[in-house]
Structures are given as structure tokens and as C-alpha cells.
Design an enzyme around this catalytic site. Structure first.
Site, mmCIF file in Angstrom:
data_model
loop_
_atom_site.group_PDB
_atom_site.id
_atom_site.type_symbol
_atom_site.label_atom_id
_atom_site.label_comp_id
_atom_site.label_asym_id
_atom_site.label_seq_id
_atom_site.Cartn_x
_atom_site.Cartn_y
_atom_site.Cartn_z
ATOM 1 N N CYS A 37 0.774 -1.058 0.163
ATOM 2 C CA CYS A 37 -0.012 -0.003 0.017
ATOM 3 C C CYS A 37 1.000 1.149 -0.058
ATOM 4 O O CYS A 37 2.178 1.312 0.400
ATOM 5 C CB CYS A 37 -0.958 -0.061 1.310
ATOM 6 S SG CYS A 37 -1.326 1.407 1.805
ATOM 7 N N THR A 39 1.172 3.470 1.985
ATOM 8 C CA THR A 39 1.477 3.486 3.412
ATOM 9 C C THR A 39 2.855 3.034 3.552
ATOM 10 O O THR A 39 3.822 3.710 4.061
ATOM 11 C CB THR A 39 0.497 3.056 4.450
ATOM 12 O OG1 THR A 39 -0.718 3.945 4.345
ATOM 13 C CG2 THR A 39 1.063 3.470 5.864
ATOM 14 N N HIS A 42 5.298 5.135 1.683
ATOM 15 C CA HIS A 42 5.826 6.099 2.632
ATOM 16 C C HIS A 42 6.586 6.080 3.787
ATOM 17 O O HIS A 42 7.512 6.619 4.233
ATOM 18 C CB HIS A 42 4.609 6.928 2.976
ATOM 19 C CG HIS A 42 3.779 7.884 2.346
ATOM 20 N ND1 HIS A 42 4.218 8.871 1.343
ATOM 21 C CD2 HIS A 42 2.480 7.797 1.813
ATOM 22 C CE1 HIS A 42 3.630 9.363 0.528
ATOM 23 N NE2 HIS A 42 2.350 8.538 0.861
ATOM 24 N N HIS A 58 0.209 -4.407 6.262
ATOM 25 C CA HIS A 58 -1.194 -4.173 7.116
ATOM 26 C C HIS A 58 -2.364 -4.800 6.303
ATOM 27 O O HIS A 58 -3.392 -4.456 6.928
ATOM 28 C CB HIS A 58 -1.097 -2.853 7.519
ATOM 29 C CG HIS A 58 -1.295 -1.939 6.581
ATOM 30 N ND1 HIS A 58 -0.320 -1.307 5.960
ATOM 31 C CD2 HIS A 58 -2.192 -1.400 5.894
ATOM 32 C CE1 HIS A 58 -0.561 -0.462 5.062
ATOM 33 N NE2 HIS A 58 -1.971 -0.467 4.898
ATOM 34 N N CYS A 94 -12.692 5.429 21.314
ATOM 35 C CA CYS A 94 -13.006 3.885 21.130
ATOM 36 C C CYS A 94 -14.399 3.554 21.823
ATOM 37 O O CYS A 94 -15.475 2.852 21.323
ATOM 38 C CB CYS A 94 -12.181 2.986 21.994
ATOM 39 S SG CYS A 94 -10.630 2.720 21.255
ATOM 40 N N GLU A 194 -8.932 10.367 -14.799
ATOM 41 C CA GLU A 194 -7.863 9.379 -14.460
ATOM 42 C C GLU A 194 -6.871 9.696 -15.840
ATOM 43 O O GLU A 194 -7.442 9.667 -16.737
ATOM 44 C CB GLU A 194 -8.161 7.951 -14.172
ATOM 45 C CG GLU A 194 -7.008 6.968 -14.449
ATOM 46 C CD GLU A 194 -5.979 7.244 -13.565
ATOM 47 O OE1 GLU A 194 -6.137 7.283 -12.323
ATOM 48 O OE2 GLU A 194 -4.642 7.095 -13.988
ATOM 49 N N ARG A 199 -6.220 2.207 -16.769
ATOM 50 C CA ARG A 199 -7.011 2.754 -15.357
ATOM 51 C C ARG A 199 -8.162 3.109 -15.738
ATOM 52 O O ARG A 199 -9.339 2.577 -15.200
ATOM 53 C CB ARG A 199 -6.411 3.630 -14.289
ATOM 54 C CG ARG A 199 -5.132 2.799 -13.929
ATOM 55 C CD ARG A 199 -4.234 3.650 -13.105
ATOM 56 N NE ARG A 199 -3.245 2.977 -12.205
ATOM 57 C CZ ARG A 199 -2.439 3.339 -11.291
ATOM 58 N NH1 ARG A 199 -2.799 4.365 -10.503
ATOM 59 N NH2 ARG A 199 -1.333 2.723 -10.868
#
Ligand code: ZN
Ligand code: ZN
Length: 344
Positions: A37, A39, A42, A58, A94, A194, A199
Site C-alpha cells: 500500500c 503507506t 511512505h 498491514h 473508542c 484519471e 486505469r
């Protein structure tokens, strides 16, 4: 066990590590598949700082290999998808069910204040409350439960009723999951803007009513609004850049919100006209991560094939190939890259 470990910014190594031992309330899961991903990207490049060494990954699913002493309802051999967000279940957020905003959030390999080893590895340990059974769903598909759950969360962040028009800017894996998620709540028409032709074609196949090539249009804003029959009820930015966030806002109708979904740079800033916010009643909504409920819903939708996930998975790679996947992602090659830990 073998695990792809971030050892420093820009450096990952496949290391031989001890197999994790599950705590009393945890499961040990043999990873069947783990999606790559932005993330991870990064974290690799240091634009999201984490303490190293750390096993990333993840977006995963696999087979229960060991159960902790206090675990009930799961046994060895169960096939599960893993929700990487571990809330504290004690803070105000939470208690209100907003587990994604938890003040003491821990993530299994993902972005949070506290990050523990993730699933670019042969095994990962997870609390039993963080898994959903997936029946006989292929692991690669089940690994998309996490990004899909984030997209369902995004849909929940904006008012979108059946027949509301939506414009999505950016048709990477996330834009294409958002497209299908908005379709599932009855949005119409859905316009996708796009740059990449392949895509755009896939977006049309997956249900976009109109696709727009922003490079071809004199003015992308006008082109998107013409395609949608006017300003849209929901504008969505799925890239994470200021110019496209502004574009998403510009195509959005008065009284509506623009969804900031793509992850912007932490230091990015942009100008907002308070008068427009006042006079046009326009605003921005953010969407960060997922709740436990979003995750359960995502698994259900994948199980019943209300989301077409398989065409998004373009690259199945080994633990060694992670840096190559990052390079390909940087160049916009392929869509979802999925690590299969036992493939060599
Ligand atoms: Zn992710
Ligand atoms: Zn909390």
C-alpha cells in the site's frame, strides 16, 4: 521465519527471525497474502517516519497456525483476514465506536502512533478480536479487506443517497474500490477522472458511468461537470495532491462536501476561502483508516462478491520483491501488488 524488514529509510531486507509467540489473547497467523500500500511506500521513503527495524505490511489474510491460551472461537487451520488496527477500547473515541481515532492506537504494520511488526512475513501475531473468518475466499482477495474497509469508511463520511452524483479523481486501487463502494450505495452517475488509459478502461468496466481523461480536456473541472450533468453531490480526491483536492472541490455542488481520501503530504497546505464556505456551504471531509465495523462489512462484501477485487490484483510477488513493487508503484505500473510470503 522469513520476514521483509525495514531496517532504515530506503532499505528493506529479508531477514531470518524467530517465529512470533502469540500472547494468551492472540493468534499466530501464517500469512497467505499481504497487499502493498502507499503507506508502506511512505514508510520506506521516510515520508511517514517509523522506528526501525520493523516488519511492514498491514493488508493481510492467512491461516491460523497457533492459538493463545485464552482464545475462544478460533482453531488452527481457520482462514482469516486481519484488521491491522488495534484500538485501546478505553479512550473516549473508542467508547463512541470511533476506533480509528483511538488515542492509543496500535497498528500491526500500518500507520499509527505505535506500530508493531506486520505481515510481510511468514507469520504474524494478532489479537483474536482483529480477525474475521473468510471461508474459502482466496487470500489475495481477502487481503483487500483492509483497503476496502477504508473506502467504506470514506463513503460513510459523506452524505451519499441513491441517485447522488459522485466524481472520483484518481483511479488507482483505492479510487477503483471507492468507485465500487459508492456504486453499492446507489450513487449515480459516477464520473472517474484519471490520466492513465488502462486505469480508465478498468474504471469503466467496474461501473463508472463516464470516464474523463483530464489531460485531453481543456478544463478538467468543466469536463467532469459536463460528464456528471452538473456540479456533483460528492467530490472525491483519491490521489493526495493539493491541485486535485482543489479540483475535487471545484466540481462539487453547493451544500456538499469534498472527501479528502488520498493521503496528502504531511507538510502540504492549501488556501480556503471562508466566504465560499459560508456562501456556498461547501466543506471538506477527511477519511482516515477504518473502524472494526467497517472491516467486518468489507469482508462480507468481498465474500458475496459485491466488490470485484480480483482485477485490481496485477502483481503477485515474493518477500524479496518489495523494493521492486515500490519502484513500480512510483511509476504507476500495475495496480495492487500482493506479497505471497511462500512464493520464491
Ligand atoms: Zn493500506
Ligand atoms: Zn482508544
Amino acid at each position: 521465519m522469513r520476514a521483509t524488514t525495514l531496517t532504515d529509510v530506503g532499505s528493506v531486507e529479508v531477514q531470518e527471525r524467530d517465529r512470533p509467540v502469540p500472547a494468551d489473547d492472540e493468534l499466530l497467523v501464517q500469512v497467505g497474502a499481504c497487499g502493498v500500500c502507499m503507506t508502506d511506500f511512505h514508510m520506506y521513503h521516510g515520508s511517514f517516519a517509523v522506528e526501525t527495524p520493523l516488519v511492514l505490511g498491514h493488508e493481510s489474510a492467512g491461516t491460523v497456525a497457533e492459538v493463545g491460551r485464552d482464545v475462544t472461537g478460533y482453531e488452527t487451520g481457520d482462514r482469516v483476514a486481519i484488521n491491522p488496527t488495534v484500538p485501546c477500547n478505553a479512550c473516549t473515541y473508542c467508547k463512541r465506536g470511533e476506533t480509528h481515532l483511538c488515542e492509543n492506537n496500535t497498528s500491526i504494520g500500518g500507520a499509527a502512533d505505535s506500530v508493531i511488526d506486520g505481515a510481510f512475513a511468514e507469520y504474524v501475531r494478532v489479537p483474536q478480536t482483529n480477525v474475521e473468518e473468510i471461508g474459502d475466499m482466496p487470500f489475495e482477495r481477502a487481503a483487500l479487506a483492509e483497503p476496502l474497509a477504508c473506502c467504506l469508511h470514506g463513503v460513510g463520511q459523506v452524505d451519499c443517497d441513491p441517485g447522488d452524483s459522485v466524481a472520483i479523481i484518481g483511479a488507482g486501487p483505492i479510487g477503483l474500490l471507492l468507485l465500487q463502494s459508492f456504486r453499492n450505495v446507489g450513487a449515480a452517475p459516477i464520473v472517474v477522472s484519471e490520466l492513465d488509459e488502462a486505469r480508465r478502461e478498468l474504471a469503466a468496466e467496474l461501473g463508472a458511468d463516464v470516464v474523463v481523461d483530464p489531460a485531453e480536456a481543456d478544463d478538467p473541472v468543466t469536463a467532469i461537470q459536463e460528464a456528471a450533468g452538473g456540479p456533483v453531490d460528492v467530490g472525491v480526491e483519491a490521489i493526495g495532491l493539493v491541485p486535485t483536492i482543489e479540483q475535487a472541490n471545484a466540481v462539487t455542488a453547493k451544500g456538499s462536501s469534498t472527501l479528502i481520501f488520498g493521503v496528502p503530504d504531511q507538510d502540504a497546505t492549501m488556501e480556503i476561502s471562508p466566504f465560499d464556505v459560508f456562501f456556498d456551504e461547501v466543506g471538506y471531509r477527511g477519511s482516515y483508516s477504518l473502524t472494526t465495523e467497517d472491516f467486518e462489512r468489507a469482508v462480507t462484501l468481498l465474500e458475496h462478491e459485491r466488490i470485484k477485487a480480483d482485477s485490481l490484483i496485477t502483481d503477485q510477488i515474493s518477500l524479496e520483491d518489495l523494493p521492486t513493487a515500490f519502484e513500480r508503484m512510483e511509476n504507476g505500473d500495475g495496480l495492487k501488488h500482493v506479497v505471497i510470503p511462500d512464493s520464491e
